[in-house]
Design a protein around this motif. Structure first.
Motif, mmCIF file in Angstrom:
data_model
loop_
_atom_site.group_PDB
_atom_site.id
_atom_site.type_symbol
_atom_site.label_atom_id
_atom_site.label_comp_id
_atom_site.label_asym_id
_atom_site.label_seq_id
_atom_site.Cartn_x
_atom_site.Cartn_y
_atom_site.Cartn_z
ATOM 1 N N VAL A 193 25.923 -62.209 61.030
ATOM 2 C CA VAL A 193 24.595 -61.614 60.880
ATOM 3 C C VAL A 193 24.333 -61.391 59.389
ATOM 4 O O VAL A 193 25.091 -60.681 58.720
ATOM 5 C CB VAL A 193 24.488 -60.289 61.652
ATOM 6 C CG1 VAL A 193 23.095 -59.676 61.476
ATOM 7 C CG2 VAL A 193 24.806 -60.502 63.132
ATOM 8 N N ILE A 194 23.256 -61.983 58.879
ATOM 9 C CA ILE A 194 22.927 -61.900 57.457
ATOM 10 C C ILE A 194 21.687 -61.024 57.293
ATOM 11 O O ILE A 194 20.594 -61.370 57.768
ATOM 12 C CB ILE A 194 22.664 -63.300 56.870
ATOM 13 C CG1 ILE A 194 23.818 -64.259 57.208
ATOM 14 C CG2 ILE A 194 22.470 -63.207 55.357
ATOM 15 C CD1 ILE A 194 23.533 -65.701 56.803
ATOM 16 N N ALA A 210 37.772 -66.922 54.693
ATOM 17 C CA ALA A 210 38.721 -65.805 54.633
ATOM 18 C C ALA A 210 39.019 -65.238 56.012
ATOM 19 O O ALA A 210 40.128 -64.761 56.281
ATOM 20 C CB ALA A 210 38.178 -64.709 53.716
ATOM 21 N N LEU A 211 38.022 -65.300 56.895
ATOM 22 C CA LEU A 211 38.198 -64.788 58.249
ATOM 23 C C LEU A 211 38.820 -65.819 59.188
ATOM 24 O O LEU A 211 39.109 -65.511 60.348
ATOM 25 C CB LEU A 211 36.848 -64.331 58.822
ATOM 26 C CG LEU A 211 36.205 -63.113 58.159
ATOM 27 C CD1 LEU A 211 34.794 -62.902 58.687
ATOM 28 C CD2 LEU A 211 37.047 -61.862 58.403
ATOM 29 N N GLY A 212 38.990 -67.032 58.699
ATOM 30 C CA GLY A 212 39.534 -68.087 59.542
ATOM 31 C C GLY A 212 38.559 -68.559 60.606
ATOM 32 O O GLY A 212 38.974 -69.043 61.668
ATOM 33 N N VAL A 213 37.280 -68.445 60.337
ATOM 34 C CA VAL A 213 36.243 -68.849 61.286
ATOM 35 C C VAL A 213 35.808 -70.268 60.949
ATOM 36 O O VAL A 213 35.179 -70.505 59.911
ATOM 37 C CB VAL A 213 35.036 -67.886 61.233
ATOM 38 C CG1 VAL A 213 33.906 -68.405 62.130
ATOM 39 C CG2 VAL A 213 35.462 -66.485 61.656
ATOM 40 N N ARG A 214 36.144 -71.210 61.816
ATOM 41 C CA ARG A 214 35.781 -72.604 61.571
ATOM 42 C C ARG A 214 34.305 -72.838 61.801
ATOM 43 O O ARG A 214 33.652 -73.566 61.051
ATOM 44 C CB ARG A 214 36.600 -73.527 62.479
ATOM 45 C CG ARG A 214 36.363 -75.009 62.232
ATOM 46 C CD ARG A 214 37.090 -75.866 63.258
ATOM 47 N NE ARG A 214 36.598 -75.637 64.609
ATOM 48 C CZ ARG A 214 35.499 -76.223 65.101
ATOM 49 N NH1 ARG A 214 34.806 -77.060 64.355
ATOM 50 N NH2 ARG A 214 35.110 -75.978 66.333
ATOM 51 N N GLN A 215 33.767 -72.205 62.849
ATOM 52 C CA GLN A 215 32.359 -72.385 63.186
ATOM 53 C C GLN A 215 31.821 -71.086 63.765
ATOM 54 O O GLN A 215 32.503 -70.412 64.551
ATOM 55 C CB GLN A 215 32.178 -73.531 64.185
ATOM 56 C CG GLN A 215 30.721 -73.923 64.415
ATOM 57 C CD GLN A 215 30.596 -75.114 65.346
ATOM 58 O OE1 GLN A 215 31.083 -75.076 66.474
ATOM 59 N NE2 GLN A 215 29.939 -76.186 64.886
ATOM 60 N N ALA A 216 30.588 -70.740 63.391
ATOM 61 C CA ALA A 216 29.979 -69.498 63.862
ATOM 62 C C ALA A 216 28.531 -69.752 64.253
ATOM 63 O O ALA A 216 27.886 -70.687 63.765
ATOM 64 C CB ALA A 216 30.031 -68.427 62.769
ATOM 65 N N ASP A 217 28.037 -68.922 65.148
ATOM 66 C CA ASP A 217 26.598 -68.788 65.292
ATOM 67 C C ASP A 217 26.139 -67.913 64.137
ATOM 68 O O ASP A 217 26.866 -67.024 63.686
ATOM 69 C CB ASP A 217 26.238 -68.139 66.628
ATOM 70 C CG ASP A 217 26.597 -69.022 67.818
ATOM 71 O OD1 ASP A 217 26.516 -70.263 67.685
ATOM 72 O OD2 ASP A 217 26.969 -68.475 68.874
ATOM 73 N N VAL A 218 24.928 -68.149 63.661
ATOM 74 C CA VAL A 218 24.428 -67.419 62.498
ATOM 75 C C VAL A 218 23.041 -66.873 62.803
ATOM 76 O O VAL A 218 22.166 -67.604 63.291
ATOM 77 C CB VAL A 218 24.368 -68.323 61.245
ATOM 78 C CG1 VAL A 218 23.752 -67.575 60.063
ATOM 79 C CG2 VAL A 218 25.765 -68.825 60.890
#
Length: 283
Positions: free
Chosen positions: A31-32, A91-99
């Protein structure tokens, strides 16, 4: 439950991040926030209701909230903030996220999708735009002129500066950001908990802050085939609702949801319907 920590994304930058981690196997939701001199907290409600289905990641942008402040003015750019977000996912090791990007954050979210398209599964552009705002978009809307007058007065007040100015402008702009009068009290109370800064305001007031919306955004997003939700309030006084609908016509993989009786802070005016639209899109 929300955990909080500082994550270093470059030698000079630590981002403060609030996150949940109880929805095993789900795609995380980054969430931005907007502002940009706000923090993420005004978006926690109602998004925290998704914590049983999605791991939520709420960073404060550089210069905002509890993240690193005091940088040179030329360090506050949309490109630098986007780089921070990519580094945060690393840094969080998140390869892919919903944004989900809200307002100014929606412009940064587009930059993120364009810079690292493989890192974004689905994109929610909330109360923001993929198209330029025409100079005459709000001509003749007297109600908007009335509601926005108080905030304009604050920005021109020489007695205010720094975070005091940003906070005062947000409070003065509440009636323009929230359409329904009955939602104003709770919204003002929500603003009282935001850690405002004025780091980005300095280059903005000096006229040197680069534009945040990517050039030819709709044209460049279209070939990605990325599922996009353009979520908007019908009475938005910052970005016209018609641009969400026009943007969806230009991007085959996008669809627009425009909520009636909702202003720029559509998640405050219509929290149930706004959250339902986000949840259905991410499912």
């Amino acid at each position: 439950m929300v955990a909080e920590k500082f994550i270093r994304v470059s030698p000079a930058i630590e981002l403060f991040v609030a996150y949940t981690g109880e929805a095993a196997g789900s795609c995380p939701l980054l969430v931005i926030h907007g502002g940009p001199d706000w923090d993420h907290t005004y978006l926690r409600d109602p998004l925290m209701e998704l914590a049983d289905r999605h791991n939520l990641i709420f960073p404060d942008l550089r210069g905002c909230g509890r993240s690193t402040r005091g940088l040179p003015d030329d360090s506050y750019t949309p490109a630098a903030a986007t780089d921070d977000l990519v580094a945060l996912l690393d840094a969080l090791g998140v390869r892919q996220a919903d944004v989900l990007g809200f307002s100014y954050g929606g412009l940064l979210a587009q930059r993120l999708a364009l810079a690292a398209p493989g890192r974004v599964r689905r994109l929610v552009i909330a109360s923001s735009v993929v198209l330029p705002v025409p100079p005459d978009a709000y001509d003749g809307w007297a109600e908007r002129d009335r509601r926005r007058a108080a905030e304009a007065t604050i920005w021109s007040d020489p007695r205010l500066s720094g975070p005091d100015l940003t906070r005062a402008a947000a409070l003065a702009g509440a009636e323009a950001d929230v359409w329904r009068p009955e939602a104003l009290g709770a919204y003002r109370e929500r603003l009282s908990r935001v850690r405002f800064s004025a780091e980005w305001a300095r280059p903005w007031q000096a006229g040197v802050l680069p534009p945040a919306r990517p050039d030819r955004a709709a044209e460049r997003l279209a070939p990605l085939g990325l599922p996009i939700l353009l979520l908007h309030g019908r009475q938005d006084m910052t970005f016209p609702a018609m641009l969400a609908e026009q943007g969806a016509e230009l991007i085959p993989s996008a669809r627009a949801v425009v909520l009636d009786e909702a202003g720029h802070m559509a998640h405050v005016d219509q929290p149930g319907r706004w959250l339902a639209a986000v949840a259905a899109f991410l499912a």
